[in-house]
Design a protein around this motif. Structure first.
Motif, PDB file in Angstrom:
ATOM      1  N   VAL A  84       0.854  -1.187   0.000  1.00 58.93           N
ATOM      2  CA  VAL A  84       0.000   0.000   0.000  1.00 58.93           C
ATOM      3  C   VAL A  84       0.893   1.240   0.000  1.00 58.93           C
ATOM      4  CG1 VAL A  84      -1.883  -1.168   1.193  1.00 58.93           C
ATOM      5  CG2 VAL A  84      -0.152   0.066   2.528  1.00 58.93           C
ATOM      6  N   GLU A  93       4.020   2.217   2.436  1.00 60.28           N
ATOM      7  CA  GLU A  93       4.390   1.085   3.289  1.00 60.28           C
ATOM      8  C   GLU A  93       5.790   0.584   2.986  1.00 60.28           C
ATOM      9  OE1 GLU A  93       2.072  -2.890   4.643  1.00 60.28           O
ATOM     10  OE2 GLU A  93       2.789  -2.928   2.564  1.00 60.28           O
ATOM     11  N   HIS A 103       5.299  -4.877   6.978  1.00 62.30           N
ATOM     12  CA  HIS A 103       4.281  -4.964   8.016  1.00 62.30           C
ATOM     13  C   HIS A 103       4.558  -6.107   8.984  1.00 62.30           C
ATOM     14  CE1 HIS A 103       2.653  -7.116   4.399  1.00 62.30           C
ATOM     15  NE2 HIS A 103       2.527  -8.091   5.287  1.00 62.30           N
ATOM     16  N   SER A 160       0.871  -2.258   9.214  1.00 65.04           N
ATOM     17  CA  SER A 160       1.724  -1.683   8.175  1.00 65.04           C
ATOM     18  C   SER A 160       2.585  -0.571   8.742  1.00 65.04           C
ATOM     19  CB  SER A 160       0.866  -1.121   7.035  1.00 65.04           C
ATOM     20  OG  SER A 160       0.199  -2.148   6.340  1.00 65.04           O
ATOM     21  N   ASP A 208       5.612   2.528   7.913  1.00 68.57           N
ATOM     22  CA  ASP A 208       6.259   3.329   6.881  1.00 68.57           C
ATOM     23  C   ASP A 208       7.772   3.322   7.086  1.00 68.57           C
ATOM     24  OD1 ASP A 208       6.846   5.163   8.910  1.00 68.57           O
ATOM     25  OD2 ASP A 208       5.351   6.628   8.263  1.00 68.57           O
ATOM     26  N   ILE A 241       1.015   2.870  10.000  1.00 67.68           N
ATOM     27  CA  ILE A 241       0.131   3.679   9.163  1.00 67.68           C
ATOM     28  C   ILE A 241      -1.188   2.979   8.842  1.00 67.68           C
ATOM     29  CG2 ILE A 241       1.976   5.038   8.095  1.00 67.68           C
ATOM     30  CD1 ILE A 241       1.829   3.123   5.676  1.00 67.68           C
ATOM     31  N   ARG A 242      -1.244   1.650   9.047  1.00 65.63           N
ATOM     32  CA  ARG A 242      -2.457   0.922   8.685  1.00 65.63           C
ATOM     33  C   ARG A 242      -2.572  -0.344   9.524  1.00 65.63           C
ATOM     34  NH1 ARG A 242      -3.623  -2.956   3.554  1.00 65.63           N
ATOM     35  NH2 ARG A 242      -1.537  -3.593   4.179  1.00 65.63           N
ATOM     36  N   GLU A 291      -9.416  -3.141   6.541  1.00 66.96           N
ATOM     37  CA  GLU A 291      -8.241  -2.318   6.816  1.00 66.96           C
ATOM     38  C   GLU A 291      -8.658  -0.933   7.288  1.00 66.96           C
ATOM     39  OE1 GLU A 291      -5.920  -1.702   3.273  1.00 66.96           O
ATOM     40  OE2 GLU A 291      -7.655  -1.088   2.089  1.00 66.96           O
ATOM     41  N   ARG A 292      -7.722  -0.273   7.969  1.00 67.53           N
ATOM     42  CA  ARG A 292      -7.974   1.095   8.426  1.00 67.53           C
ATOM     43  C   ARG A 292      -6.638   1.813   8.569  1.00 67.53           C
ATOM     44  NH1 ARG A 292     -11.996   2.432  13.307  1.00 67.53           N
ATOM     45  NH2 ARG A 292     -13.355   1.541  11.715  1.00 67.53           N
ATOM     46  N   TRP A 293      -6.575   3.020   8.033  1.00 63.01           N
ATOM     47  CA  TRP A 293      -5.387   3.845   8.206  1.00 63.01           C
ATOM     48  C   TRP A 293      -5.405   4.452   9.607  1.00 63.01           C
ATOM     49  CZ3 TRP A 293      -1.638   3.914   4.501  1.00 63.01           C
ATOM     50  CH2 TRP A 293      -1.979   3.314   3.290  1.00 63.01           C
ATOM     51  N   SER A 332      -3.119   6.655  12.912  1.00 64.30           N
ATOM     52  CA  SER A 332      -2.079   7.593  13.332  1.00 64.30           C
ATOM     53  C   SER A 332      -2.009   7.560  14.848  1.00 64.30           C
ATOM     54  CB  SER A 332      -2.410   9.007  12.857  1.00 64.30           C
ATOM     55  OG  SER A 332      -1.719   9.983  13.613  1.00 64.30           O
TER      56      SER A 332
END
Length: 246
Positions: free
Chosen positions: A78, A81, A84, A123, A125, A131-132, A218-220, A222
């Motif tokens: 994604v 990314e 993960h 996930s 970065d 981030i996810r 899935e969900r982003w 922070s």
């Protein structure tokens, strides 16, 4: 949007404590220019796609929690990314009374601790930040399938409480699952609903082995946004209790 108002003050305080642990782990790494991803890959040499890091996974023999880090080819990742984490719990670490779900054309076998459950994917970065969050179909990790409600009960049982290969990553990933517990539970519920939808579309098919369905929900996320929402919900909870007390 997750409903933080539905959580008790105790649940919010547990999430706030997990946030402090997550931030502290990231803080001590940042002091030497390191991050979570770099720490789990320390000493690994060339980073190869699909390979598990560390080799043999991380497994806590007391709590029966397990995880590893890896990456798919660049074109399969994604946006943003690097790779993960996959997190698991094995049967000897599960709450009492939990049994695998009955699946179409799937026969489980193996030892008493082999029927592991995939909890959630995380996930990361290139800066070493999550981030996810995501759930996967059964075939992706070869897991044993458990109903979402049972997996939700397992989340608090995920503990990596030893020093190797990295004490700070072990503490960070343990706390991260508690920090995002609300969203993970929602993702698990969405996972089961999506599986049911696919099953209705393809009757007679073993959906759990369908290669067209890989990431199920899935969900982003922070960390900073999560902490802000927890603090706001705690403030509102205290105000409500103050009104009741008067």
């Amino acid at each position: 949007m997750s409903d933080f108002g539905s959580l008790s003050r105790g649940e919010l305080q547990a999430m706030a404590e997990a946030a402090r642990e997550v931030m502290n782990c990231q803080r001590v790494l940042a002091k030497t220019g390191d991050n979570i991803v770099g720490e789990i890959l320390r000493g690994a040499g060339t980073f190869y796609e699909w390979r598990h890091y560390p080799s043999g996974d991380v497994y806590d023999a007391e709590f029966h929690a397990q995880y590893y880090y890896h990456a798919h080819p660049e074109e399969e990742r994604v946006s943003g990314e690097h790779g993960h984490f996959h997190t698991f719990l094995r049967p000897l670490g599960m709450p009492p009374g939990i049994v695998p779900a009955r699946l179409f054309d799937v026969v489980e076998s193996g030892g008493e601790n082999d029927a592991l459950c995939h909890l959630v994917g995380i996930s990361m970065d290139r800066a070493g930040l999550p981030i996810r969050l995501f759930t996967t179909n059964r075939w992706v990790t070869g897991e044993t399938w458990y109903a979402s409600g049972d997996v939700a009960r397992m989340l608090d049982c995920f503990v990596i409480d030893h020093a190797r290969p990295s004490w700070v990553v072990n503490r960070w990933i343990t706390a991260l699952i508690r920090l995002f517990r609300l969203q993970i539970v929602e993702l698990l519920e969405a996972r089961d609903a999506e599986i049911a939808r696919w099953r209705d579309m393809r009757p007679g098919t073993n959906i759990h082995e369908d290669r067209e369905l890989e990431v199920v929900s899935e969900r982003w996320v922070s960390i900073e946004d999560q902490i802000a929402r927890i603090e706001l919900a705690l403030t509102r909870a205290r105000r409500r209790e103050g009104v009741v007390a008067r």
